[in-house]
Design a protein around this motif. Sequence first.
Motif, PDB file in Angstrom:
ATOM      1  N   GLY A  30       0.819  -1.212   0.000  1.00 16.40           N
ATOM      2  CA  GLY A  30       0.000   0.000   0.000  1.00 16.40           C
ATOM      3  C   GLY A  30       0.848   1.255   0.000  1.00 16.40           C
ATOM      4  N   LEU A  31       1.941   1.245   0.753  1.00 14.78           N
ATOM      5  CA  LEU A  31       2.864   2.377   0.769  1.00 14.78           C
ATOM      6  C   LEU A  31       3.417   2.637  -0.631  1.00 14.78           C
ATOM      7  N   LEU A  32       3.818   1.578  -1.320  1.00 15.29           N
ATOM      8  CA  LEU A  32       4.422   1.746  -2.642  1.00 15.29           C
ATOM      9  C   LEU A  32       3.401   2.219  -3.673  1.00 15.29           C
ATOM     10  N   VAL A  33       2.165   1.737  -3.574  1.00 14.22           N
ATOM     11  CA  VAL A  33       1.109   2.241  -4.454  1.00 14.22           C
ATOM     12  C   VAL A  33       0.919   3.735  -4.220  1.00 14.22           C
ATOM     13  N   ALA A  34       0.901   4.154  -2.956  1.00 19.24           N
ATOM     14  CA  ALA A  34       0.731   5.565  -2.625  1.00 19.24           C
ATOM     15  C   ALA A  34       1.882   6.417  -3.154  1.00 19.24           C
ATOM     16  N   ARG A  35       3.047   5.813  -3.308  1.00 18.69           N
ATOM     17  CA  ARG A  35       4.203   6.544  -3.839  1.00 18.69           C
ATOM     18  C   ARG A  35       4.237   6.563  -5.370  1.00 18.69           C
ATOM     19  N   GLY A  36       3.232   5.966  -5.992  1.00 24.49           N
ATOM     20  CA  GLY A  36       3.113   6.045  -7.430  1.00 24.49           C
ATOM     21  C   GLY A  36       3.635   4.867  -8.209  1.00 24.49           C
ATOM     22  N   HIS A  37       4.050   3.806  -7.545  1.00 26.04           N
ATOM     23  CA  HIS A  37       4.573   2.628  -8.233  1.00 26.04           C
ATOM     24  C   HIS A  37       3.440   1.734  -8.732  1.00 26.04           C
ATOM     25  N   ARG A  38       3.721   0.993  -9.790  1.00 25.06           N
ATOM     26  CA  ARG A  38       2.884  -0.136 -10.174  1.00 25.06           C
ATOM     27  C   ARG A  38       3.417  -1.330  -9.394  1.00 25.06           C
ATOM     28  N   ALA A 131      17.280  -7.238 -13.072  1.00 26.40           N
ATOM     29  CA  ALA A 131      16.400  -6.283 -13.746  1.00 26.40           C
ATOM     30  C   ALA A 131      16.900  -4.851 -13.631  1.00 26.40           C
ATOM     31  N   MET A 132      17.555  -4.518 -12.533  1.00 23.42           N
ATOM     32  CA  MET A 132      17.949  -3.135 -12.263  1.00 23.42           C
ATOM     33  C   MET A 132      19.303  -2.761 -12.853  1.00 23.42           C
ATOM     34  N   ARG A 133      20.213  -3.723 -12.906  1.00 21.82           N
ATOM     35  CA  ARG A 133      21.581  -3.412 -13.310  1.00 21.82           C
ATOM     36  C   ARG A 133      21.635  -2.965 -14.770  1.00 21.82           C
ATOM     37  N   GLY A 134      22.174  -1.785 -14.990  1.00 24.13           N
ATOM     38  CA  GLY A 134      22.265  -1.230 -16.327  1.00 24.13           C
ATOM     39  C   GLY A 134      20.960  -0.681 -16.855  1.00 24.13           C
ATOM     40  N   ASN A 135      19.935  -0.635 -16.030  1.00 26.18           N
ATOM     41  CA  ASN A 135      18.608  -0.188 -16.456  1.00 26.18           C
ATOM     42  C   ASN A 135      18.032   0.847 -15.501  1.00 26.18           C
ATOM     43  N   GLY A 136      18.900   1.724 -15.000  1.00 25.41           N
ATOM     44  CA  GLY A 136      18.428   2.806 -14.143  1.00 25.41           C
ATOM     45  C   GLY A 136      18.565   2.549 -12.668  1.00 25.41           C
ATOM     46  N   GLY A 137      19.031   1.350 -12.282  1.00 20.38           N
ATOM     47  CA  GLY A 137      19.227   1.064 -10.866  1.00 20.38           C
ATOM     48  C   GLY A 137      17.936   0.819 -10.136  1.00 20.38           C
ATOM     49  N   GLY A 138      18.022   0.791  -8.810  1.00 19.12           N
ATOM     50  CA  GLY A 138      16.843   0.545  -7.994  1.00 19.12           C
ATOM     51  C   GLY A 138      17.239   0.255  -6.565  1.00 19.12           C
ATOM     52  N   HIS A 139      16.274  -0.179  -5.791  1.00 18.55           N
ATOM     53  CA  HIS A 139      16.469  -0.365  -4.358  1.00 18.55           C
ATOM     54  C   HIS A 139      15.846  -1.687  -3.935  1.00 18.55           C
ATOM     55  N   VAL A 140      16.631  -2.535  -3.317  1.00 21.42           N
ATOM     56  CA  VAL A 140      16.154  -3.790  -2.728  1.00 21.42           C
ATOM     57  C   VAL A 140      16.076  -3.588  -1.218  1.00 21.42           C
ATOM     58  N   VAL A 141      14.906  -3.865  -0.647  1.00 24.05           N
ATOM     59  CA  VAL A 141      14.722  -3.768   0.800  1.00 24.05           C
ATOM     60  C   VAL A 141      14.427  -5.169   1.322  1.00 24.05           C
ATOM     61  N   ARG A 228      11.113   5.417   5.116  1.00 26.62           N
ATOM     62  CA  ARG A 228      12.277   6.246   5.428  1.00 26.62           C
ATOM     63  C   ARG A 228      13.537   5.704   4.754  1.00 26.62           C
ATOM     64  N   VAL A 229      13.664   4.384   4.704  1.00 25.52           N
ATOM     65  CA  VAL A 229      14.831   3.780   4.062  1.00 25.52           C
ATOM     66  C   VAL A 229      14.828   4.048   2.557  1.00 25.52           C
ATOM     67  N   LEU A 230      13.646   4.012   1.953  1.00 23.14           N
ATOM     68  CA  LEU A 230      13.562   4.307   0.523  1.00 23.14           C
ATOM     69  C   LEU A 230      13.948   5.756   0.236  1.00 23.14           C
ATOM     70  N   ASP A 231      13.587   6.652   1.153  1.00 19.55           N
ATOM     71  CA  ASP A 231      13.924   8.067   0.970  1.00 19.55           C
ATOM     72  C   ASP A 231      15.379   8.355   1.292  1.00 19.55           C
ATOM     73  N   ARG A 232      15.896   7.640   2.286  1.00 13.97           N
ATOM     74  CA  ARG A 232      17.281   7.857   2.709  1.00 13.97           C
ATOM     75  C   ARG A 232      17.916   6.498   2.979  1.00 13.97           C
ATOM     76  N   PRO A 233      18.481   5.864   1.944  1.00 16.38           N
ATOM     77  CA  PRO A 233      18.978   4.493   2.064  1.00 16.38           C
ATOM     78  C   PRO A 233      20.025   4.330   3.164  1.00 16.38           C
ATOM     79  N   ARG A 234      19.883   3.250   3.914  1.00 17.91           N
ATOM     80  CA  ARG A 234      20.861   2.850   4.923  1.00 17.91           C
ATOM     81  C   ARG A 234      21.033   1.340   4.827  1.00 17.91           C
ATOM     82  N   PRO A 235      22.244   0.830   5.059  1.00 19.47           N
ATOM     83  CA  PRO A 235      22.435  -0.625   4.956  1.00 19.47           C
ATOM     84  C   PRO A 235      21.620  -1.419   5.972  1.00 19.47           C
ATOM     85  N   VAL A 236      21.560  -0.944   7.222  1.00 16.91           N
ATOM     86  CA  VAL A 236      20.841  -1.657   8.276  1.00 16.91           C
ATOM     87  C   VAL A 236      20.070  -0.654   9.121  1.00 16.91           C
TER      88      VAL A 236
END
Length: 285
Positions: A30-38, A131-141, A228-236
């Motif tokens: 639900g959070l990701l839908v609210a942020r505009g993702h499919r 999917a992300m490498r070489g295609n704009g990157g991304g974030h794995v949580v 918060r992690v998506l907005d400001r990435p941290r390893p842990v």
Amino acid sequence: MRRPTGRAAREPGGAVVTGAGRGLGRRIAGLLVARGHRVLLTDRDGDSARAAAEELGGAATALAVDVRDQGQVEAARDAALDLAGRLDVWVNNAGVLVTGPAWEQDEATRRLMIEVNACGTINGTVAAIDAMRGNGGGHVVNVVSLAGLTAVAGEAVYAASKHAALGFSLSTMADLRVAGVRDIRISCVCPDGIWTPMLHDKLRDPRSALSFSGRLLTPEEVADAVRRVLDRPRPVTSIPRWRGALSRLADAAPTAGLAAIPLMAARGRRVQRKILAGGGPRAGK
């Protein structure tokens, strides 16, 4: 695998959430839908994933996926690319908890936790990177646990699976940096006990007492930590921070940490009894 066709960098792309049929996974979707993702919601229980996707509306869809199966995970990756043309976020949330000493669990039970919690996280992370490498990157949580930071009585195999997930995530992040890949981030969110159906089922189980020894978190609190992690990435990221600091201290001084566990377990059992008596999930806090 179908490669994304490319979109404006500022437009949200696709997202995948595993274990999204209920509880925390449903909240994160639900959070990701609210942020505009499919968003593609996956769950081994396809019906629950579809019901959750219907509640979230047209930006969400569902797929039955067993994260232990690499082929099914890759199919989810491809479905997400078909939806949005690019994969921005992948959240490995699927998890299994069975309590009790390892010597009381049969091989199938031990293997289930390792394969879902550790191998499932590995499968999802690798698929996302592809999917992300070489295609704009991304974030794995990766939703890990405080059990990935220290010893947990009554949850030895679960803790082993979460230690594996944490070690894999940080080591893979190191591999990406060595390879010169800087637009893919991996973050581990390590929450204390979360008041979800998985923990509801453990109320009468004294072997899960340590999960009740802190302040029980709501799915909303953990989903907000993911935001918060998506907005400001941290390893842990530990939730709450003080429990994370305590876990790391116990891990740094294992003799003292192990000595404190019976006291914390006793506290957790008191909380279980208070909740069963009608005190609510904040009982004893």
